[in-house]
Design a protein around this motif. Structure first.
Motif, short mmCIF file in Angstrom:
data_model
loop_
_atom_site.label_atom_id
_atom_site.label_comp_id
_atom_site.label_asym_id
_atom_site.label_seq_id
_atom_site.Cartn_x
_atom_site.Cartn_y
_atom_site.Cartn_z
N MET A 4 0.71 -1.30 0.00
CA MET A 4 -0.33 -0.23 -0.01
C MET A 4 0.81 1.64 0.21
N GLN A 5 1.63 1.46 0.76
CA GLN A 5 2.92 2.12 0.95
C GLN A 5 3.67 2.93 -0.22
N SER A 6 3.44 1.65 -1.02
CA SER A 6 3.93 1.15 -2.41
C SER A 6 3.48 2.20 -3.41
N ILE A 7 2.29 1.88 -3.54
CA ILE A 7 1.64 2.31 -4.36
C ILE A 7 1.32 3.49 -4.44
N GLN A 8 0.38 4.35 -2.96
CA GLN A 8 0.99 5.71 -2.79
C GLN A 8 2.05 6.29 -3.02
N GLU B 82 -6.54 11.17 -17.08
CA GLU B 82 -4.76 10.44 -17.13
C GLU B 82 -4.07 9.33 -17.00
N LEU B 83 -4.34 9.41 -15.23
CA LEU B 83 -3.72 7.62 -14.33
C LEU B 83 -4.60 7.19 -14.02
N GLY B 84 -5.87 7.04 -14.09
CA GLY B 84 -7.13 6.04 -13.99
C GLY B 84 -6.45 6.53 -12.84
N LEU B 85 -7.15 7.33 -11.81
CA LEU B 85 -7.30 6.92 -9.89
C LEU B 85 -8.48 7.87 -10.12
N TYR C 159 1.40 9.46 -5.69
CA TYR C 159 2.30 11.21 -5.04
C TYR C 159 3.86 11.36 -6.51
N SER C 160 4.24 10.29 -7.00
CA SER C 160 5.21 10.38 -7.74
C SER C 160 4.92 10.57 -9.19
N ASN C 161 3.82 9.60 -10.25
CA ASN C 161 3.32 9.98 -10.59
C ASN C 161 2.52 11.40 -11.08
N ILE C 162 1.32 11.75 -10.00
CA ILE C 162 0.83 12.87 -9.68
C ILE C 162 2.31 13.92 -10.24
N TYR C 163 2.94 14.28 -9.80
CA TYR C 163 3.86 15.65 -9.55
C TYR C 163 4.54 15.27 -11.31
N HIS C 164 4.58 13.68 -11.69
CA HIS C 164 6.42 14.00 -12.93
C HIS C 164 4.85 14.54 -13.95
N LEU C 165 3.36 14.04 -13.88
CA LEU C 165 2.37 14.41 -14.63
C LEU C 165 2.55 15.61 -14.52
N LEU C 166 2.18 16.35 -13.83
CA LEU C 166 1.80 18.15 -14.09
C LEU C 166 3.12 18.56 -14.37
N MET C 167 4.48 18.09 -13.96
CA MET C 167 6.12 18.45 -14.84
C MET C 167 6.35 18.48 -16.12
N LEU D 258 -11.32 10.36 -7.38
CA LEU D 258 -10.96 12.03 -7.54
C LEU D 258 -10.23 12.10 -5.68
N PRO D 259 -10.45 11.09 -5.14
CA PRO D 259 -10.22 12.15 -3.57
C PRO D 259 -8.93 11.08 -3.67
N THR D 260 -7.74 9.65 -4.19
CA THR D 260 -6.53 9.60 -4.39
C THR D 260 -6.40 10.64 -5.11
N VAL D 261 -6.78 11.92 -6.29
CA VAL D 261 -5.68 13.09 -6.69
C VAL D 261 -6.07 14.21 -5.78
N THR D 262 -7.39 13.75 -5.19
CA THR D 262 -6.68 15.38 -3.94
C THR D 262 -6.07 14.90 -2.83
N GLY D 263 -6.01 13.90 -2.37
CA GLY D 263 -5.12 13.34 -0.81
C GLY D 263 -3.79 14.37 -1.79
N ASN D 264 -3.13 13.57 -2.80
CA ASN D 264 -1.97 13.77 -3.33
C ASN D 264 -2.24 15.17 -4.41
N LEU D 265 -2.36 15.67 -4.44
CA LEU D 265 -2.42 17.32 -4.49
C LEU D 265 -2.19 17.82 -3.27
N ASN D 266 -2.96 17.38 -2.05
CA ASN D 266 -2.89 18.18 -1.23
C ASN D 266 -1.37 17.74 -0.55
N GLN D 267 -0.67 17.13 -0.10
CA GLN D 267 0.48 16.66 -0.01
C GLN D 267 1.19 17.33 -0.72
N LEU D 268 1.72 17.13 -1.88
CA LEU D 268 2.11 18.30 -2.60
C LEU D 268 2.10 19.81 -2.44
N ILE D 269 1.18 20.43 -2.32
CA ILE D 269 0.90 21.77 -2.67
C ILE D 269 1.67 22.18 -1.00
#
Length: 372
Positions: free
Chosen positions: A6-10, A35-38, A14-22, A40-51
């Motif tokens: 689970m930690q590996s998936i998380q 784009e990533l097949g995720l 996190y990495s895929n979202i960042y590099h997609l934005l890059m 919305l809650p998963t995307v939101t959580g990772n975006l908040n963490q990246l912010i």
């Protein structure tokens, strides 16, 4: 085991979202999810963490023909910065780049090179001045790369052979003791290759043609380096070992002595004055340049026989290679070619100015991006 999975998936999300934005200017949550097949809650959580970590930021809203406009997200390119330095006999050029390899600041300062603490202190002071003058926080600096005319050990800590600058044995910690971030050395031609690869990523041989001639090999997306620092030093392949021009390395007839700008220009000339006279069809200059192109063609063809990849003319000369000069060079290559060639394998580089300084900063950025 399930927890680690689970930690590996998380971490992967996190990495895929960042590099997609890059790799994009702006994206919405829904775009990222699609784009990533995720979810919305998963995307939101990772975006908040990246912010929260200031790696990305909200960046306005995206246009929409129906309904509410979606919030746009982008990377924060200045979250981390890197410094690149090229040292010359009489001056040094310092540059600052961000996570997108964008050049934010360039500073050239007249400091005569010396392999001692006085020089290291003076250079470090100029680095600090540049950061302070532009309002950059030293804590955001990943490191400083120094492009050196010499052979560098695999770790970037020691100059193994530096005859041009007289810096054999110089260590990176001479500089890092005066700066609050890591310092590494890089062979100057490798820096030019890194700068070119950042613009157009291809496997290729990059020629750094400035006062001296240098070269680097990029294979499988990496610059070829060994612990001895000799990879790609094709400038010391001799094309006339018995009766050729003397080289600073101690041999004769090295490519350096026929294809560097030192071999082309007379002591009172500059590149600008030379090519101005060439455009004005000065007969002596035209003859000298024709001979230079013959030597350059022979050298390029020899390298092409070793590794069949595109060959990029980079460094200061690239700024003056017009379409007609490139076609002339390609014609000379065709006339000496043994094998049929289906493609034009010689190209002009993209980074003519400060390529060594820019390229010296890139490895720290790339290492950071790989860690996200």
């Amino acid at each position: 085991m399930k927890t680690k999975t689970m930690q590996s998936i998380q971490r992967s999300n996190y990495s895929n979202i960042y590099h997609l934005l890059m790799s994009n200017d702006k994206l919405s949550k829904q775009m990222i999810a699609d784009e990533l097949g995720l979810s919305l809650p998963t995307v939101t959580g990772n975006l908040n963490q990246l912010i929260d970590q200031e790696l990305i930021m909200k960046n306005g809203q995206l246009e929409s023909k129906i309904g509410r406009r979606a919030t746009a997200y982008s990377v924060n390119p200045n979250a981390f910065l890197s410094i690149g330095i090229e040292v010359f006999q009489k001056y040094a050029t310092i540059t600052v780049i961000n996570l997108k390899h964008e050049v934010l600041a360039i500073h050239t300062v007249n400091i005569p090179f010396a392999n001692n603490e006085q020089y290291a202190t003076a250079l470090a002071d100029q680095v600090r001045w540049l950061l302070q003058n532009n309002g950059y926080n030293e804590k955001s600096i990943l490191g400083a790369g120094i492009g050196i005319q010499g052979l560098i050990d695999g770790a970037g800590t020691t100059v193994l052979w530096g005859k041009i600058l007289g810096c054999t044995g110089m260590r990176a910690d001479l500089f890092s003791q005066f700066l609050p971030f890591p310092v590494r050395f890089y062979h100057d031609a490798d820096c030019v290759a890194a700068a070119e690869y950042a613009v157009e990523p291809n496997d290729e041989i990059v020629l750094s043609i400035g006062e001296h001639f240098g070269s680097a090999i990029i294979t499988d997306g990496k610059i070829l380096r060994s612990t001895k620092g000799r990879d790609g030093t094709m400038e010391h392949i001799s094309i006339n070992p018995r009766n050729g021009r003397p080289c600073y390395c101690g041999r004769r007839g090295c490519i350096e002595t026929y294809c560097s700008l030192s071999s082309l220009l007379q002591p009172t000339e500059t590149l600008n004055s030379f090519f101005t006279n060439l455009k004005q069809h000065n007969p002596a200059v035209e003859q000298r340049f024709s001979e230079y192109l013959d030597y350059l063609a022979e050298s390029i063809y020899n390298l092409h026989m070793f590794i069949d990849v595109p060959i990029i003319i980079g460094g200061r000369l690239s700024k003056f290679i017009t379409a007609s000069i490139l076609e002339d060079l390609r014609g000379r290559l065709k006339s000496i070619s043994v094998f049929p060639e289906s493609e034009q394998y010689v190209k002009v580089g993209h980074v003519a100015d400060n390529a060594v300084a820019i390229g010296a900063a890139i490895p720290f950025i790339d290492d950071k991006l790989k860690s996200i």
